[in-house]
Design an enzyme around this catalytic site. Structure first.
Site, PDB file in Angstrom:
ATOM      1  N   TYR A  55      31.749  39.274  39.201  1.00  0.00           N
ATOM      2  CA  TYR A  55      32.222  40.449  39.924  1.00  0.00           C
ATOM      3  C   TYR A  55      32.491  40.059  41.373  1.00  0.00           C
ATOM      4  O   TYR A  55      31.604  39.584  42.089  1.00  0.00           O
ATOM      5  CB  TYR A  55      31.169  41.560  39.863  1.00  0.00           C
ATOM      6  N   TYR A  98      41.847  45.255  40.979  1.00  0.00           N
ATOM      7  CA  TYR A  98      40.490  45.806  40.992  1.00  0.00           C
ATOM      8  C   TYR A  98      40.414  47.038  40.109  1.00  0.00           C
ATOM      9  O   TYR A  98      40.974  48.083  40.427  1.00  0.00           O
ATOM     10  CB  TYR A  98      40.107  46.161  42.428  1.00  0.00           C
TER      11      TYR A  98
END
Length: 389
Positions: free
Chosen positions: A293, A343
């Site tokens: 992440y 994203y």
């Protein structure tokens, strides 16, 4: 570990275009992604009896069930957190499927994170939801964006290990090497140099520049989760959820653990990594690739250290040496990650992990059978291991 009929698998994936302006509602994005995932699996909406998402998704399972016309739901849940909840949803879905509470669970995430609400432009109390009390800890000091919340920890990390933002350029350049060959990426065909990185404007000086930040995007992604037995007769190659865990360190707070004895790390991921390895019997050397992440570039080296790919403080040099780039021994974010592709709160990375294990990625890494995936920096953090069946 031998496969069994009761193993929980991802049987279908779907992802919309990641854009700067979808032109449709978040609910429409969710339904499109779910339709794609069900088509991928060879299932119909009437087969779905579970829905899972996580906090801050604008389309609740209750609304989505009505929009999809689902005949009935046996399982539905909304887990905690933003990006930290991505892998957590798979743990939730796997628990429901493994215990027989549901047979076919769809996990989804969809939002207009660029044309609509943008985290990078500041979050107010009205956006906070169940995290309002925690957000006030940073709002009090005028810190209203995720970059500002995380900058103190990142600054300490760089200070403790003798690094600067110029060193972080290697992290971003590595990500963009993957993105420039991914047609779905915002930076497809657009390589980045160290000089380009250093020329971009500051977001949180002296820690984060624009190129260190994720690419807020409109889009949606969805996954079909069921048992290996149910998936045997479906259309797509299933991917086994070898293990999924969530965790929170002592006195954890929003985004980063400001009260940890050592704030130059990610103590919540330390907890998660320990439990993930205990549950799966695996560790860093067992993974063919990783999805880390990366809402901000420092999270990649910090997470690699927490997962045991390298020692504390060695993450930036590990990346600069080419280990995580195309052709490296430890590929990371082969889709370009959230700072190279787009994203979607971590979900696009999980789509990439499934594609890699199936052997269908545009940046396919040879002989990829097992991958580790992380979600978020803190409050809470989750991770999982995906494996070929």
């Amino acid at each position: 570990m031998p496969n069994s009929d009761t193993d929980v698998v991802i049987a279908g994936v779907g992802i919309t275009e990641m854009s700067t302006d979808s032109g449709v509602s978040s609910s429409t994005l969710a339904m499109r992604a779910i339709a794609m995932a069900l088509t991928d699996a060879g299932l119909a909406t009437r087969d779905v009896d579970g829905l899972v998402t996580y906090e801050a998704d604008p389309t609740s399972p209750f609304l989505l069930a009505q929009l999809l016309g689902l005949p009935e739901l046996n399982w539905f849940s909304i887990t905690l957190a933003g990006g930290g909840g991505a892998c957590m949803t798979f743990q939730d879905a796997a628990l429901a499927v493994r215990t027989g509470l549901a047979e076919v669970v769809v996990i989804y995430r969809a939002e207009n994170l660029r044309s609509g609400r943008r985290f990078g432009q500041g979050i107010s109390d009205s956006d906070a939801g169940t995290t309002q009390a925690v957000l006030r800890q940073v709002f009090t000091y005028g810190s209203i964006t995720p970059a500002w919340w995380e900058a103190p920890t990142f600054h300490r990390y760089l200070h403790d290990y003798g690094k600067t933002n110029a060193d972080l350029a290697h992290v971003v350049v590595s990500a963009r090497k993957w993105a420039e060959t991914n047609p779905a990426a915002r930076f497809f065909g657009r390589p980045l140099t160290i000089e380009d990185h250093q020329a971009s404007k500051w977001v949180a000086e002296p820690v984060l520049r624009v190129n260190d930040c994720c690419l807020e995007s409109d889009g949606g992604a969805a996954f079909v989760v069921t048992t290996a037995a149910r998936a045997r007769d479906l259309k797509a190659a299933p991917v086994k959820i070898r293990g999924a865990v969530r965790g929170m360190a002592h006195q954890s707070t929003l985004m980063q653990n400001y009260y940890a004895p050592d704030i130059s790390g990610v103590p919540d991921l330390d907890v998660v990594a320990k439990n993930l390895y205990r549950h799966t019997g695996m560790n860093a050397k067992d993974f063919d690739a990783a999805i880390i992440y990366d809402s901000f570039s420092p999270l990649i080296p910090m997470s690699l250290e927490a997962l045991g790919f390298c020692g504390r403080g060695e993450g930036i040099d590990f990346i600069a040496e080419g280990h995580t780039s195309p052709g490296g021994a430890h590929p990371v974010n082969p889709n370009g990650g959230q700072i190279g592709e787009g994203y979607l709160h971590g979900f696009n990375g999980i789509v990439e992990a499934v594609r890699q294990i199936r052997g269908h990625s545009v940046n396919q890494i040879p002989d990829t059978n097992t991958m580790v995936v992380t979600s978020g920096p803190a409050l809470p953090t989750s991770a999982m291991v995906l494996q070929a069946c």
